[in-house]
Enzyme design. Structure first.
Site, PDB file in Angstrom:
ATOM      1  NE  ARG A  94      26.113  38.264  34.026  1.00 28.82           N
ATOM      2  CZ  ARG A  94      26.674  37.146  33.594  1.00 28.82           C
ATOM      3  NH1 ARG A  94      25.927  36.072  33.354  1.00 28.82           N
ATOM      4  NH2 ARG A  94      27.982  37.089  33.406  1.00 28.82           N
ATOM      5  CE  LYS A 120      33.279  39.654  35.047  1.00 24.49           C
ATOM      6  NZ  LYS A 120      32.827  40.930  34.443  1.00 24.49           N
ATOM      7  CE1 TYR A 147      27.247  44.284  45.034  1.00 20.89           C
ATOM      8  CE2 TYR A 147      27.930  41.989  45.202  1.00 20.89           C
ATOM      9  CZ  TYR A 147      27.721  43.121  44.441  1.00 20.89           C
ATOM     10  OH  TYR A 147      27.987  43.104  43.093  1.00 20.89           O
ATOM     11  CE  LYS A 152      32.168  39.801  39.214  1.00 27.15           C
ATOM     12  NZ  LYS A 152      31.705  40.927  38.383  1.00 27.15           N
ATOM     13  CE  LYS A 163      28.167  39.191  30.128  1.00 24.67           C
ATOM     14  NZ  LYS A 163      28.328  40.356  31.044  1.00 24.67           N
ATOM     15  CD  GLU A 216      43.634  36.363  30.945  1.00 25.96           C
ATOM     16  OE1 GLU A 216      43.961  37.573  30.891  1.00 25.96           O
ATOM     17  OE2 GLU A 216      43.004  35.797  30.027  1.00 25.96           O
TER      18      GLU A 216
END
Length: 430
Positions: free
Chosen positions: A308, A298, A416, A351, A320, A336
């Site tokens: 957001r 991510k 979406y 992502k 972040k 990861e």
């Protein structure tokens, strides 16, 4: 009107069996009877029937009532039915240079020459089963439009959500992932509402599982929707995101979601060691069959802005970048992925999606686990905006972008567009 003959047959055979030519639509003959030979056809007696497809109701030549042996005898005697002529070679436009054909053993365009051929050799396919539908929920009864994401809403968890799930299931999308808009009054620095068994997400899971037991429900495991600071973890007074303390909270959140009936919990927080800790916590509570989809790679991306807004979960300060990955990094994704595999992840997610096709392919080539891609809100909104402005064909770009994610190696896609794309795919099948 003259038409092209597509079938000729003899009308004069020496036989005791006769067929009246006038009883067959589309047959023209100079004789009134058709005699069928039982042995051989005398070539001197041959006359031709001309059957034109344009004269028959359905475009097919009418049958003459001949047996296989009689058809073969007619052909053997030289009375061969006519077929359409070889079509002429299409003419090139005026001014086209005359050249010698290139001496090529292989011309890849041959395999792309027609829609049928292209479909036969298509290497990647896509279906509604590949989609996971992200849905925003809130405590209200009415559905609230999300300005930055045309066509998306914060859905009332008891009404609009159920209706949207029903529409998705009708076109083959039977997997969803839930994202809650949590009331400000329930947020605090440690995100305790995340593991409230009667919170918005657990209530919603129980409602959906009661109505649709076979619905596959993914959940988001992170503190940002519940944190008064808007970060994925607990924030120390000096601004540092606390790793191990956050993981402790995430384990309680995952167990609460599993208890409500979640099929797949999805830690999106990017804390170190959280997959192993969550796996241990789930197993300890008897949820060995609940899967973990880890947000493995991510990135600290600028494509998340509309999301957001949807959840009102922007960080109250800073960014972040201390826990999400640097968009410039490639090899780090392997670190990861290896950690998540070793800790018990069932699915690895990348992502954003389209800007990170290389990372999707990297994990696909290096890991035996299923790979997920998240086509994030910014990707969605750009396509929607381009379509509204008539700069692109929204539907074609939507489907191409999803196919590209599949081609790169994604087994499932969080998008979406799930309902819209599945509707398009169902329309193609009809």
């Amino acid at each position: 009107m003259a038409t092209t003959p597509i079938f000729n047959a003899s009308c004069s055979f020496s036989s005791t069996r006769g067929i009246d030519c006038k009883s067959f639509i589309g047959l023209r003959s100079t004789v009134s009877k058709v005699s069928v030979a039982s042995s051989r056809v005398a070539t001197s007696q041959r006359r031709n029937l001309v059957i034109r497809a344009s004269e028959s109701g359905n475009g097919h030549a009418k049958k003459l009532g001949m047996s296989d042996a009689e058809c073969e005898a007619a052909v053997a005697s030289g009375n061969v039915p006519e077929a359409p002529p070889v079509p002429p070679k299409p003419a090139a436009p005026a001014g086209t240079p005359i050249v010698q054909p290139l001496n090529l053993n292989r011309r890849p365009r041959r395999n792309r020459a027609s829609p049928v051929t292209r479909a036969a050799f298509q290497e990647t396919d896509i279906s509604p089963a590949n989609f996971v539908y992200p849905l925003f929920i809130h405590e209200g009864e009415e559905d609230t439009p999300i300005g930055a994401m045309p066509g998306c809403y914060r859905l009332g968890w008891r009404h609009g959500l159920v209706e949207e799930v029903e529409k998705a299931r009708a076109v083959g999308v039977n997997s969803i992932v839930l994202f809650p808009k949590v009331p400000e009054a329930l947020k605090n620095p440690t995100g305790d509402e995340a593991y409230n068994d009667n919170g918005l997400v657990p209530r919603t899971i129980r409602l959906l599982k009661d109505k649709y037991p076979d619905l596959v429900i993914y959940t988001d495991v992170a503190l940002d929707p519940y944190s008064s600071d808007g970060h994925d973890g607990i924030v120390r007074e000096d601004g540092v995101i606390m790793n191990d303390e956050t993981v402790h909270q995430l384990c309680k959140q995952a167990v609460s979601q599993a208890r409500a009936g979640a099929d797949v919990v999805s830690p999106s927080d990017m804390m170190d060691g959280r997959v192993g800790a969550i796996r241990a916590a789930l197993d300890a509570e008897g949820f060995q069959n609940v899967s973990i989809m880890s947000y493995t790679a991510k990135y600290a991306s600028s494509f998340y802005g509309p999301f957001r807004e949807a959840l009102d979960s922007n960080p109250r300060f800073g960014d972040k970048k201390t826990y999400q990955m640097n968009p410039a990094n490639y090899r780090e994704a392997l670190i990861e992925a290896r950690e998540d595999e070793a800790e018990g992840a069932d699915i690895l997610l990348v992502k954003p999606g389209l800007p990170y096709l290389d990372i999707i392919r990297l994990l696909r080539d290096k890991s035996p686990l299923p790979i997920a891609a998240y086509q994030v809100s910014g990707e969605y909104s750009m396509i929607k905006a381009g379509g509204v402005l008539k700069m692109i064909d929204e539907e074609k770009v939507m489907m191409e972008s999803l196919m590209c994610l599949r081609r790169a190696g994604a087994d499932i896609i969080l998008t979406y567009f799930a309902l819209q794309a599945a509707t398009c795919l169902c329309g193609e099948k009809r």
